[in-house]
Design a protein around this motif. Structure first.
Motif: not given
Length: 153
Positions: A59-60, A67-69, A137-139
């Motif tokens: 999760s992020h 972007a880095d994740f 908002t949430h994926v």
């Protein structure tokens, strides 16, 4: 909960169609950005407080650092190919939900494109209308199967 019925008023119908097209375009751009390794464009598809969940444990939270994740995960592949289809979209004012099917190939080495890891499932998305347009908002990515070589962890 069953999907909301489309409006019957012509002006509201037009807005509903425009919103559905914008959300579908966002889902397509989401996949395009991953395959182009355009990590900043990928992150820009999210609201500032957006969340990415790859079920069940990865999760992020927040656009910052997203972007880095994603680059740390998908950037390890020579290339990817994400197909997004069956966009089931429900709109309720300035909020929406979408379920889209996913089929993705992850190529390990550009010189050996026959070596790949594949996955399929769907994205369950919540969206909000912002001044920049619709944003996630949430994926949640729900993987239904993997094939080929193992995905890199």
């Amino acid at each position: 909960m069953p999907p909301l019925e489309p409006p019957t008023d012509p002006a509201a119908q037009l807005q509903w169609l425009v919103d559905r097209a914008a959300i579908s375009d966002l889902l397509v751009d989401f996949a395009r950005a991953l395959d182009d390794q355009d990590w900043n464009a990928y992150a820009a598809n999210y609201a500032e407080d957006g969340v990415l969940d790859i079920a069940p444990t990865i999760s992020h939270r927040g656009r910052s650092g997203l972007a880095d994740f994603v680059a740390a995960s998908l950037g390890r592949y020579a290339g990817t190919h994400h197909l997004s289809s069956n966009h089931a979209i429900t709109i309720d004012g300035d909020r929406a939900t979408a379920r889209s099917y996913l089929l993705a190939a992850h190529v390990f080495d550009a010189e050996q494109p026959h070596r790949h890891a594949d996955g399929a499932g769907w994205y369950l998305c919540r969206l909000r209308r912002t001044v920049q347009g619709w944003r996630f908002t949430h994926v949640t990515l729900e993987i239904r199967y993997v094939a080929g070589e193992p995905l890199l962890h």
